[in-house]
Design a protein around this motif. Structure first.
Motif, PDB file in Angstrom:
ATOM      1  N   ALA A  31       0.837  -1.202   0.000  1.00 50.44           N
ATOM      2  CA  ALA A  31       0.000   0.000   0.000  1.00 50.44           C
ATOM      3  C   ALA A  31       0.874   1.255   0.000  1.00 50.44           C
ATOM      4  O   ALA A  31       2.069   1.202   0.271  1.00 50.44           O
ATOM      5  CB  ALA A  31      -0.932  -0.007   1.204  1.00 50.44           C
ATOM      6  N   SER A 116      -0.889  -1.484   4.871  1.00 51.89           N
ATOM      7  CA  SER A 116      -2.071  -1.790   4.065  1.00 51.89           C
ATOM      8  C   SER A 116      -2.825  -0.493   3.821  1.00 51.89           C
ATOM      9  O   SER A 116      -2.386   0.577   4.251  1.00 51.89           O
ATOM     10  CB  SER A 116      -2.970  -2.811   4.794  1.00 51.89           C
ATOM     11  N   SER A 117      -3.962  -0.586   3.185  1.00 49.40           N
ATOM     12  CA  SER A 117      -4.731   0.623   2.914  1.00 49.40           C
ATOM     13  C   SER A 117      -5.310   1.231   4.185  1.00 49.40           C
ATOM     14  O   SER A 117      -5.707   2.396   4.189  1.00 49.40           O
ATOM     15  CB  SER A 117      -5.857   0.320   1.924  1.00 49.40           C
TER      16      SER A 117
END
Length: 143
Positions: A31, A116-117
């Motif tokens: 990400a 991560s997002s």
């Protein structure tokens, strides 16, 4: 001042929750780190185990955060009683699982454990008096 130190240490220790995928594939860092991240948990690692606690934000105020910009700059903001805020900035470099944060006084190498997002988790590993310590910071992406 204490909150600023905690925020800076937390920024340096940035962290994400580890996924339980198993295997030795290494951390997920696919990400984008660019964006605003709110402090979520802080802690340390001892004998292979992580010890984390929720980060306590100033009640009624915005959440302490760090924002990474595409140009390599970052800004951290801490909120105090009365919702007064204090910000400071610097630069960062990210390469793979390496994140180097430079506040203009110190350059701190961090290890991204997961990105991560929605979550960012970093380790700040350092030695002091012959002992090695690892501090952990976990951020959640701000809405």
């Amino acid at each position: 001042m204490k909150n600023r130190i905690i925020l800076f240490v937390s920024v340096l220790v940035l962290g994400l929750n580890l996924t339980s995928c198993g295997g030795d594939d290494g951390p997920s860092t696919s990400a984008d780190i660019v964006g605003k991240w709110e402090l979520y948990k802080i802690g340390d690692k001892d004998d292979g185990s992580e010890y984390l606690e929720l980060y306590e934000h100033q009640a009624g105020c915005s959440k302490d955060n760090i924002e990474f910009f595409e140009n390599g700059d970052f800004v951290t903001t801490s909120y105090f009683e009365g919702c007064e805020s204090e910000s400071f900035s610097g630069t960062y470099t990210k390469s793979g699982t390496s994140l180097i944060v430079d506040d203009g006084f110190d350059e701190t190498p961090l290890t991204i454990k997961e990105l991560s997002s929605s979550t960012l988790k970093v380790y700040d590993t350092y030695s002091e008096d012959g002992e090695t310590f690892t501090e952990i910071t976990i951020f959640k992406r701000a809405d």
